[in-house]
Design an enzyme around this catalytic site. Structure first.
Site, PDB file in Angstrom:
ATOM      1  N   PRO A 120       0.816  -1.222   0.000  1.00 28.56           N
ATOM      2  CA  PRO A 120       0.000   0.000   0.000  1.00 28.56           C
ATOM      3  C   PRO A 120       0.849   1.272   0.000  1.00 28.56           C
ATOM      4  CG  PRO A 120      -0.886  -1.589   1.553  1.00 28.56           C
ATOM      5  CD  PRO A 120       0.395  -2.172   1.040  1.00 28.56           C
ATOM      6  N   ILE A 151      -1.395  -7.971  -6.786  1.00 33.08           N
ATOM      7  CA  ILE A 151      -0.548  -9.113  -7.128  1.00 33.08           C
ATOM      8  C   ILE A 151      -1.167  -9.951  -8.247  1.00 33.08           C
ATOM      9  CG2 ILE A 151       0.637 -11.165  -6.218  1.00 33.08           C
ATOM     10  CD1 ILE A 151       1.536  -8.320  -5.119  1.00 33.08           C
ATOM     11  N   GLY A 333     -15.645   7.592 -33.423  1.00 33.48           N
ATOM     12  CA  GLY A 333     -16.802   8.320 -32.900  1.00 33.48           C
ATOM     13  C   GLY A 333     -17.689   7.497 -31.987  1.00 33.48           C
ATOM     14  N   GLU A 357       4.220  -3.199 -13.498  1.00 38.08           N
ATOM     15  CA  GLU A 357       5.615  -3.583 -13.723  1.00 38.08           C
ATOM     16  C   GLU A 357       6.531  -2.383 -13.951  1.00 38.08           C
ATOM     17  OE1 GLU A 357       6.805  -7.053 -15.553  1.00 38.08           O
ATOM     18  OE2 GLU A 357       4.839  -7.994 -15.469  1.00 38.08           O
ATOM     19  N   GLY A 358       6.318  -1.368 -13.165  1.00 40.04           N
ATOM     20  CA  GLY A 358       7.136  -0.160 -13.300  1.00 40.04           C
ATOM     21  C   GLY A 358       6.420   0.835 -14.187  1.00 40.04           C
ATOM     22  N   GLU A 361       6.927   6.391 -15.606  1.00 35.87           N
ATOM     23  CA  GLU A 361       7.836   7.325 -14.922  1.00 35.87           C
ATOM     24  C   GLU A 361       9.074   6.595 -14.400  1.00 35.87           C
ATOM     25  OE1 GLU A 361       4.588   7.190 -14.592  1.00 35.87           O
ATOM     26  OE2 GLU A 361       4.038   9.150 -15.413  1.00 35.87           O
TER      27      GLU A 361
END
Lengths: 380, 359
Positions: A120, A151, A333, A357-358, A361
């Site tokens: 968390p 997970i 549309g 997975e990352g 950023e």
């Protein structure tokens, strides 16, 4: 020699994967609406059909290589949104394979092992995890306490490879991994998380409450070896992202053609309509990102562990999937919003790849540190 | 089989041209200021053998992949100089790929010698919203040859060119015509420096009812696949824009590491570091796109789609990189003391060209 042509062997395996992805698509729609149900180990149609991932991994001469081909197979599978054969391999298996003792490997090699890192309060910065294992001298066991969230394969896996802090009997501290089997007292798996998309993707939180683990389950992956599993998986995520993007592009191209808008590659920008131009730019973004995936996987096949290129592939794939799935709906549309069509789910599914997975950023941090020659301390 | 492997020959050429480009870089500003490519630069480009390499009389040495590698490296030194080589390269490779045996035998040896020679492919025309799909220059059948009429714009090093390869409509299709600069009716205007690539000495060339013999049509007598010239040019421009983007990124990196703002180097701020990461991502992606287009050309496959995608993507991304490069340098990015404002102009220019360079 520079070449971008798929061999006939490549094409054969990719065609097989594509065919299965098209079959799996309708199951994908079902599980999109029934997210608490886990897809079976394999669907009836898998009977008599080889698992293209296995074929890709076993391929040798006459192909572009197992890593490249595996990523292209995943690219096809994600075009349908679900595999006919469920993956037997989790990222926890990669940790087991790289750091376990022979005895440990032998014991769990046929298990599906999820990886459990995120908490968390610690996602992008795994050094901040709070899950802790202390050693009980009396029983020789480790006692694990903490919570892991988001997970993958949480419910379907046989065990979790849990990244944790430890306090050793001598008082030393560090980061390590423990293999925790399902059914261990004190280890509970939460309900399926309610997500924007990839709803067939098994995702839960894990709770460890005074969970006792035998010393034998101490796998001893450290921070670096645990994080390095992503060198392989990151470009794979790029390939998966682009599978969803490609499904969106294929659908959009077809619907535009039905409305009389064909994409002409011969003329220049000022000879085509704005819709065609925008489609072409989305297609270019797809192609460009896919080539960064190929580059990373090609390096991997040459035993160069490509850290920067892996991050480039993940970042490029994640970004392209966002842009393309958003753009395709805009091009087609309001009718494209309907659940009757593919784009609605592509749009939701396609948003995950720049997050898990990352996040994008984090990939940019890794790339920037490399090109600026900065340590993790210098660029945070 | 998917591979990013460079041959030994390609690696050697790449590193040789990389060194050459670094050596030429200091002359770039002067080229921009004086609106001319210094003779020493043209001689250096020539003595590196970049063009002659592919001028074997049977055209067999022409390699779009090798050319793409070299153009990226040259452009990483200076985009104008890359274009100066790429323009003649485009002409020579067009003759090598499409010329009849007679055309190859007469033209290619001209470019195999020790002395700088120049020729260009002329595709663009001086119309707003010009598009290759609407070329107005015409070659009307006349006698046993053709009569060429029209105006071509942005012809690189026009005043130095011995030949032009002119794209024109002929019998409702596009074809290319080899025109000698001295032919009656050919008029080369004064060079017209514009926003960028100012060293390239571009000029308009007009063709006023120029009488051409039957052997002037590229790939006589059947003609050529003119689309392939456009594809080749788009792939070349993609490679050059990759190099130009790299130039900006590589210039910005040491600057932002050294420049301290609010107590820390600019490079340690994520907003800057992440943009640099994106520059790296995009220059990689642009390069593989250009390579892919070049490799299809090399195999003589249909490269239209890949060349278009590579060119469009590179145009989008290189412009973004140049724009952010100027921004990262702040006021210094706006000054002509630094090359970034020049590359900013060059890249806007490159990304709207058609046909001005080739592989």
């Amino acid at each position: 020699m520079i070449d971008f042509e798929l061999t006939s062997k490549d094409q054969e395996i990719i065609r097989l994967a594509h065919e299965q992805a098209e079959i799996a698509r309708r199951y994908g729609d079902y599980y999109d609406k029934h997210e608490d149900e886990l897809p079976p180990d394999q669907f009836p149609e898998a009977e008599g059909r080889p698992n293209p991932i296995v074929l890709a991994e076993e391929t040798g001469d006459g192909s572009s290589g197992p890593r490249i081909l595996h990523s292209l197979v995943m690219h096809e599978i994600y075009g349908g949104g679900l595999a006919l054969h469920r993956a037997r391999w989790g990222l926890g298996n990669t940790v087991l394979q790289t750091v376990a003792t022979p005895d440990q490997f032998e014991k769990w090699k046929n298990h599906t092992i999820a990886i459990a890192i995120t908490e968390p309060g610690a996602g992008s910065d795994p050094a901040d995890i709070r899950t802790t294992a202390t050693f009980d001298r009396e029983t020789g066991e480790w006692i694990l306490n903490g919570e892991k969230i988001f997970i993958s394969q949480a419910q379907s896996a046989d065990a979790a490879m849990v990244f944790s802090r430890f306090i050793a009997p001598d008082g030393s501290r560090g980061m390590t991994t423990f293999l925790v089997e399902k059914g261990t007292a004190g280890f509970t798996v939460g309900p399926q998380l309610k997500k924007l998309g990839i709803r067939s993707h098994d995702t839960c939180n894990l709770l460890f409450e005074d969970c006792r683990i035998p010393e034998f389950n101490h796998i001893k992956g450290d921070f670096k070896s645990t994080m390095s599993v992503f060198n392989d998986s990151r470009p794979m995520v790029g390939a998966m992202a682009l599978g969803v993007a490609r499904a969106a592009l294929d659908f959009t191209r077809q619907k535009l053609a039905e409305r009389g808008i064909e994409i002409d590659y011969r003329g220049g920008m000022r000879s085509r309509c704005a819709i065609a131009d925008r489609f072409l730019r989305l297609e270019a973004a797809y192609e460009a990102a896919l080539l960064t995936v190929m580059r990373s996987k090609w390096l991997e096949q040459r035993d160069v562990a490509p850290k920067v290129e892996a991050s480039i592939a993940k970042a490029a794939g994640g970004k392209a999937a966002r842009r393309i799935t958003q753009g395709c709906i805009e091009l087609l549309g309001p009718e494209a919003l309907s659940e009757d069509h593919r784009l609605e789910r592509c749009f939701r599914d396609g948003r995950i790849f720049d997050i898990y997975e990352g996040a994008g950023e984090i990939q940019r941090l890794i790339i920037a540190r490399a090109i600026l020659d900065y340590t993790a301390r210098e660029l945070r | 089989m998917i591979s990013f492997e460079l041959t030994e020959e390609q690696q050697l050429a790449q590193s040789m041209v990389r060194d050459l480009a670094a050596a030429l870089r200091p002359a770039a500003r002067q080229g921009d200021d004086r609106e001319a490519t210094p003779a020493s630069v043209l001689d250096a480009l020539w003595s590196a053998g970049i063009v002659q390499n592919q001028a074997a009389a049977d055209g067999s040495n022409s390699s779009p992949i090798l050319n793409a590698l070299m153009l990226e490296e040259l452009a990483a030194g200076d985009p104008s100089f890359a274009m100066a080589a790429g323009a003649t390269m485009g002409f020579v490779s067009a003759i090598a790929a499409h010329g009849s045996p007679r055309q190859k035998n007469t033209l290619l040896p001209e470019f195999a010698g020790d002395k700088f020679r120049c020729a260009a492919v002329a595709i663009m025309e001086p119309d707003f919203a010009f598009d290759v799909a609407a070329i107005r220059t015409t070659a009307a059948p006349a006698g046993d040859g053709y009569r060429l009429s029209g105006v071509k714009s942005f012809v690189p090093l026009a005043a130095r060119c011995d030949h032009f390869l002119v794209l024109a409509r002929c019998d409702e299709r596009l074809d290319a015509f080899i025109v000698d600069r001295g032919a009656r009716g050919v008029d080369i205007s004064e060079k017209k420096p514009g926003l960028g690539l100012r060293a390239l000495e571009t000029a308009a060339v007009s063709f006023d009812r120029v009488e051409l013999g039957p052997g002037s049509r590229l790939g006589e007598p059947a003609g050529c696949d003119a689309q392939r010239l456009i594809d080749s040019s788009r792939a070349a421009l993609a490679a050059i824009m990759t190099g130009a983007g790299r130039a900006v990124m590589e210039f910005a990196i040491p600057y932002v590491k050294q420049r301290v703002v609010h107590g820390a180097p600019l490079a340690q701020k994520q907003v800057i570091a992440f943009r640099l990461a994106d520059m790296r991502i995009e220059t990689d992606a642009m390069r593989w796109m250009a390579w892919k287009a070049a490799s299809i050309l090399e195999k003589r496959g249909d490269a239209s789609r890949q060349a278009q995608l590579a060119y469009t993507y590179a145009g989008e991304q290189a412009m973004w990189i140049a724009d952010e490069g100027v921004q990262m340098l702040g006021g210094h990015g706006y000054l002509r003391d630094n090359p970034v404002e020049m590359w900013y102009r060059d890249i806007r220019t490159l990304s709207v060209l058609e046909g001005a360079a080739g592989l």
